[in-house]
Design an enzyme around this catalytic site. Structure first.
Site, short mmCIF file in Angstrom:
data_model
loop_
_atom_site.label_atom_id
_atom_site.label_comp_id
_atom_site.label_asym_id
_atom_site.label_seq_id
_atom_site.Cartn_x
_atom_site.Cartn_y
_atom_site.Cartn_z
N CYS A 135 -4.48 12.16 13.30
CA CYS A 135 -5.06 10.82 13.30
C CYS A 135 -4.75 10.20 14.65
O CYS A 135 -4.08 10.81 15.48
CB CYS A 135 -4.50 10.00 12.15
N ASP A 194 5.43 0.39 12.07
CA ASP A 194 4.18 -0.23 11.63
C ASP A 194 4.06 -1.68 12.06
O ASP A 194 3.03 -2.31 11.81
CB ASP A 194 4.07 -0.17 10.09
N ARG A 254 -8.35 -0.53 5.12
CA ARG A 254 -7.54 0.51 4.47
C ARG A 254 -6.22 -0.05 3.97
O ARG A 254 -5.65 0.46 3.02
CB ARG A 254 -7.24 1.64 5.46
N ARG A 260 -4.47 10.60 4.91
CA ARG A 260 -3.39 11.55 5.08
C ARG A 260 -2.41 11.49 3.91
O ARG A 260 -1.84 12.50 3.48
CB ARG A 260 -2.69 11.18 6.38
N ARG A 317 0.81 14.34 13.25
CA ARG A 317 1.32 14.06 11.90
C ARG A 317 1.17 15.27 10.97
O ARG A 317 0.46 15.24 9.98
CB ARG A 317 0.63 12.83 11.33
N LYS A 347 0.86 -1.21 0.00
CA LYS A 347 0.00 0.00 0.00
C LYS A 347 0.88 1.24 0.00
O LYS A 347 0.65 2.18 -0.76
CB LYS A 347 -0.87 -0.02 1.25
N ASN A 348 1.93 1.23 0.83
CA ASN A 348 2.75 2.44 0.99
C ASN A 348 3.73 2.66 -0.15
O ASN A 348 4.48 3.63 -0.14
CB ASN A 348 3.47 2.42 2.34
#
Ligand code: EPZ
Length: 417
Positions: A117, A305, A397, A93, A122, A22-23
């Protein structure tokens, strides 16, 4: 709102295949704004943040020729709108990643400020500082970051803090700036290196990505992007820890062990067997877990994470472990929920002290962010009775088909509306 119900006590065995990161997809989709033509991105995970980013680039003028299975085809010839609206940015974000590309492509960007968040304020002050260094004139007005840039010019810039998306944002803008840009104290995550490689395939001239010093020679245009997204190292780590906690034998396929060295080392220190091959990792639980201390750091340190997932593992270790979070100021929201399941954890400042217990007990729990949700599902795998995890939209997500992947490994897990 969906809930996930996990019935504890089923060991996990078998193979699980990791999806695209995802990132890595989010910055690549933002980078398509730098090009004019048909961009094809494959191995895209079907997760909500990706859908949001596709909708956002569409809003900015991209044509979505195809968004099915694991591939997205975008036509970015007609990018003409510099405004990223609040209703899209507020849900994700990472939408701020369009700032740099819009300034480079249109000379203007108007992106709603992301809300804070659960894991911290952030801000994006470091993104703004970097883009201003390139010559953008940025103002904050009515909750929007409004930037104008007649021409972006290369610069030597040092980030005050290591910021992953900040590095990506400025690197993408610098790719089309005039002259040379040197970024010091840059983020070294594999997703930064991946983005640089993809941009270089399209004609960019970026050197040093993956180190703390990135040098970019600006070019006048970039060819459309074509790429396959690299595997998600955080998803892979999550399933490795699932295998460890459920005392199972889990082989994680389509992953890059070299992107997860600190996690592999720490898992081995707990007594878990971890065998790595070129594109897979096999994890076998060996009964009693030894307590292990971790401190999260920017890559190549232990990934923040994975902190929550590792904490779940330590709640069942035979002793006391200390978990220190140095990247975000408030990333212990999962502690209260784990304590409701019988974990013994106390927090002093940025350090959580976990005293292992014999058994967790199932409970209704609530997720607060993407990785906290994952840690609660992991806890449910081994807790007595049922664990009901609500607010699972957090999971959706960033994790593709989590229940399906865990069920295939033998977990008793189901989603209810
Ligand atoms: C990326 O977020 C990831 N998200 C996060 O993953 C990850 O936790 C984080 O990097 C750290 O590895 C994406 O890549 C889409 P940062 P990012 O900028 O770039 C402070 C997930 O679970 N900071 O590296 O937003 C910030 O508050 C998500 O997939 C500023 O102060 O993180 C934080 O304390 C969660 N000002 C620290 O720096 C800024 O302008 C690191 O943040 C930017 C950041």
């Amino acid at each position: 709102m969906d809930k996930i119900i996990v019935e504890g006590g089923h060991p996990l065995n078998g193979q699980v295949t990791i999806s695209g990161a995802k990132n890595a997809v989010l910055p690549v989709l933002a980078a398509t704004l730098l090009t004019q033509g048909k961009c094809k991105v494959q191995a895209v995970p079907r997760v909500r943040d990706v859908t949001t980013m596709v909708r956002l680039v569409q809003e900015l003028g991209a044509g979505v020729d195809c968004f099915e299975g694991d591939s997205v085809v975008l036509d970015t010839t007609g990018i003409n709108n510099p405004i990223a609206p609040y209703d899209l940015v507020s849900t994700m974000r990472a939408s701020c990643l369009v700032l740099g590309p819009l300034l480079a492509r249109l000379g203007e960007a108007k992106v709603s400020l992301p809300g804070g968040c659960a894991i911290g304020a952030r801000p994006i002050d470091l993104h703004i500082k970097g883009l201003e260094a390139l010559g953008a004139n940025i103002r904050l007005e009515e909750g929007y970051v409004h930037g104008i840039a007649k021409k972006l010019k290369g610069v030597r810039h040092t980030f005050d803090l290591v910021t992953v998306t900040g590095t990506m944002n400025v690197m993408m803008a610098a790719a089309l700036a005039e002259g040379e840009t040197v970024l010091n104290n840059a983020a070294r995550e594999p997703e930064v290196s991946f983005l640089a490689d993809i941009l270089n395939h399209s004609g960019a001239k970026i050197k040093g990505a993956g180190t703390e010093k990135i040098v970019i020679q600006g070019v006048t245009s970039l060819a459309p992007i074509e790429c396959r997204i690299l595997p998600d190292r955080i998803e892979a780590a999550t399933y490795m820890i699932a295998g460890a906690i459920a005392n199972g034998d889990v082989e994680v396929l389509n992953c890059v062990p070299g992107h997860m060295e600190p996690i592999i080392d720490k898992l081995r220190q707990t007594g878990v067997t971890v065998d790595t091959r070129e594109n897979s990792v096999r994890v076998k639980g060996n009964g009693l877990l030894s307590p292990v201390d971790i401190t999260t750091e920017p890559y190549p340190g232990f990934a923040t994470d994975v902190q929550a997932q590792f904490m779940t593992l330590m709640t069942l270790a035979g002793g006391q472990s200390r978990i220190t979070e140095t990247v975000f100021e408030n990333r212990f929201m999962h502690v209260a929920e784990l304590k409701r399941m019988g974990a013994d954890i106390s927090i002093e400042g940025h350090t959580a002290t976990v005293r292992g217990v014999k058994q967790l007990s199932g409970a209704p729990v609530m997720a607060t962010d993407l990785r906290a949700s994952a840690c609660l599902v992991l806890a449910g795998l081994v807790a007595e009775r049922d664990t009901v995890v609500s607010r699972v939209y957090h999971i959706d997500r960033g994790y593709q088909d989590m229940e399906k992947k865990l069920s295939q490994l033998g977990a008793a897990i189901r989603r209810v509306k």
